[in-house]
Design a protein around this motif. Structure first.
Motif, PDB file in Angstrom:
ATOM      1  N   ALA A   1       0.548  -1.112  -0.225  1.00  0.00           N
ATOM      2  CA  ALA A   1      -0.620   0.237   0.167  1.00  0.00           C
ATOM      3  C   ALA A   1       1.137   1.423  -0.096  1.00  0.00           C
ATOM      4  CB  ALA A   1      -0.684   0.163   0.613  1.00  0.00           C
ATOM      5  N   LEU A   2       2.024   1.228   0.442  1.00  0.00           N
ATOM      6  CA  LEU A   2       2.865   2.144   0.763  1.00  0.00           C
ATOM      7  C   LEU A   2       3.362   2.807  -0.195  1.00  0.00           C
ATOM      8  CD1 LEU A   2       3.332   4.571   2.332  1.00  0.00           C
ATOM      9  CD2 LEU A   2       5.958   2.668   3.329  1.00  0.00           C
ATOM     10  N   ASP A   3       3.980   1.726  -1.397  1.00  0.00           N
ATOM     11  CA  ASP A   3       4.250   1.639  -2.763  1.00  0.00           C
ATOM     12  C   ASP A   3       3.436   2.486  -3.389  1.00  0.00           C
ATOM     13  OD1 ASP A   3       6.848  -0.048  -2.267  1.00  0.00           O
ATOM     14  OD2 ASP A   3       5.711  -1.703  -2.687  1.00  0.00           O
ATOM     15  N   VAL A   4       2.089   2.377  -3.358  1.00  0.00           N
ATOM     16  CA  VAL A   4       1.308   2.567  -3.875  1.00  0.00           C
ATOM     17  C   VAL A   4       0.635   4.384  -3.713  1.00  0.00           C
ATOM     18  CG1 VAL A   4      -1.074   2.744  -5.219  1.00  0.00           C
ATOM     19  CG2 VAL A   4      -0.136   0.266  -4.080  1.00  0.00           C
ATOM     20  N   ILE A   5       0.865   4.596  -2.811  1.00  0.00           N
ATOM     21  CA  ILE A   5       0.981   5.796  -2.184  1.00  0.00           C
ATOM     22  C   ILE A   5       1.723   6.999  -2.868  1.00  0.00           C
ATOM     23  CG2 ILE A   5       1.048   7.451  -0.150  1.00  0.00           C
ATOM     24  CD1 ILE A   5      -0.860   5.412   1.301  1.00  0.00           C
ATOM     25  N   GLU A   6       3.234   5.759  -2.512  1.00  0.00           N
ATOM     26  CA  GLU A   6       4.220   6.895  -2.899  1.00  0.00           C
ATOM     27  C   GLU A   6       4.202   7.053  -4.506  1.00  0.00           C
ATOM     28  OE1 GLU A   6       7.716   4.525  -1.460  1.00  0.00           O
ATOM     29  OE2 GLU A   6       7.776   5.174   0.801  1.00  0.00           O
ATOM     30  N   LEU A   7       3.515   6.298  -4.797  1.00  0.00           N
ATOM     31  CA  LEU A   7       3.643   6.465  -6.640  1.00  0.00           C
ATOM     32  C   LEU A   7       3.061   7.404  -6.623  1.00  0.00           C
ATOM     33  CD1 LEU A   7       4.034   4.922  -9.401  1.00  0.00           C
ATOM     34  CD2 LEU A   7       2.273   3.265  -9.062  1.00  0.00           C
ATOM     35  N   TYR A   8       1.348   7.552  -5.907  1.00  0.00           N
ATOM     36  CA  TYR A   8       0.606   8.717  -6.585  1.00  0.00           C
ATOM     37  C   TYR A   8       0.891   9.612  -5.844  1.00  0.00           C
ATOM     38  CZ  TYR A   8      -1.827   5.117  -9.641  1.00  0.00           C
ATOM     39  OH  TYR A   8      -1.970   4.883 -10.041  1.00  0.00           O
ATOM     40  N   GLN A   9       1.953   9.708  -4.922  1.00  0.00           N
ATOM     41  CA  GLN A   9       1.990  11.112  -4.065  1.00  0.00           C
ATOM     42  C   GLN A   9       2.223  12.152  -4.899  1.00  0.00           C
ATOM     43  OE1 GLN A   9       1.778  10.999  -0.617  1.00  0.00           O
ATOM     44  NE2 GLN A   9       1.310  12.870  -1.345  1.00  0.00           N
TER      45      GLN A   9
END
Ligand code: ADP
Ligand code: MG
Length: 271
Positions: free
Chosen positions: A131-139
């Protein structure tokens, strides 16, 4: 005698209920050795399921072959379009062809996930890290539009396909940002109980109407108010297929941040 009959009817109704809830058309009613009315009803019911299962499989295989067989001529067409001299026209037409190719690929991917029974990509993985990887991608995308993206991620380890779960969460977050207004809020929450793991993403964006909410995970479905944004209506179908593969359920919630608008997407995975 009466108890015996009631018991058999109950078992029949449980099986029917299971088929409706899981959509698994491979289930069949058990047939009792006594050749009575209930057995013959089960027999007819099973025969009906055979026919429905056959038809559904037929439709699936026709759809898959269409998607599969149209890819080659479309790729050829796309390569021809690249030879157009006018740069703007070339850009526009190849873009359209790429969109079509992407749609066919997505359709085949969804169908592939729906039909695999083996969970070959499954490993022990850290859901919070995914989930954190996805968030970093979309930040960066969120920051560009001044959208406040926050998260509360409990450390959760589970048997899952990390690539597929990444894609599912990414599609949900992509929607939450895409269908938010500039300056909006998007929250992601990961939590677990003794029986379930929950992934929830909520936004205070444009939301969807009461009639649309039940259709969101249908292939190609796009609500009227989101037609102006780019998309093909296959994102949530992919999410739904991935969540089902993980023994989960997908829910949509109106106004999850209690601000009168927005959408919540909840994936509930059984442990
Ligand atoms: N967070 C959201 N807020 C409002 N509408 C949404 C949201 N997520 C999905 N939708 C609606 O569900 C439809 C289907 O979503 P999706 O399958 O991802 O397709 P796409 O994003 O390509 O349009 C969208 O077109 C939109 O109408
Ligand atoms: Mg989408």
């Amino acid at each position: 005698m009466a108890a015996y009959v009631v018991n058999r009817i109950n078992r029949m109704s449980q099986t029917a209920d299971k088929i409706i809830k899981t959509g698994n058309l491979e289930e069949r009613l058990e047939i009792d050795s006594s050749w009575d009315d209930l057995s013959s009803l089960s027999f007819v019911f099973n025969h009906m399921l055979d026919t429905i299962e056959d038809s559904v499989n037929n439709i699936k295989s026709v759809t898959d072959s269409i998607a599969h067989d149209l890819r080659t001529p479309l790729s050829r067409l796309r390569n021809t379009l690249e030879k157009i001299d006018d740069p703007q026209l070339r850009e526009e037409t190849t873009q359209e062809a790429d969109n079509l190719l992407n749609m066919f690929n997505s359709l085949l991917r969804i169908s592939g996930i729906e039909t695999t029974k083996q969970k070959e990509g499954f490993t022990q993985c850290e859901l919070n890290a995914i989930a954190l990887d996805v968030i970093e991608l979309y930040q960066p995308l969120a920051e560009e539009r001044d959208i406040h993206l926050s998260s509360e991620l409990a450390p959760i380890v589970m048997q899952a396909d990390p690539n597929l779960l990444f894609q599912a969460i990414a599609n949900i977050l992509d929607n939450a940002i895409k269908y938010s207004k500039d300056g909006g809020r998007v929250e992601m929450e990961l939590s677990e109980t003794t029986t379930h793991i929950t992934i929830a993403v909520r936004d205070n964006g444009i939301g969807v109407s009461e009639e649309d909410i039940v259709n969101l995970d249908r292939r190609f479905y796009r609500a009227d108010r989101s037609r102006t944004s780019k998309g093909n209506g296959l994102g949530l179908s992919l999410v739904s297929a991935i969540i089902k593969l993980h023994n989960g359920q997908l829910w949509f919630v109106h106004d999850p941040l209690m601000q009168g608008h927005g959408l919540g997407v909840v994936c509930s995975l059984r442990k």
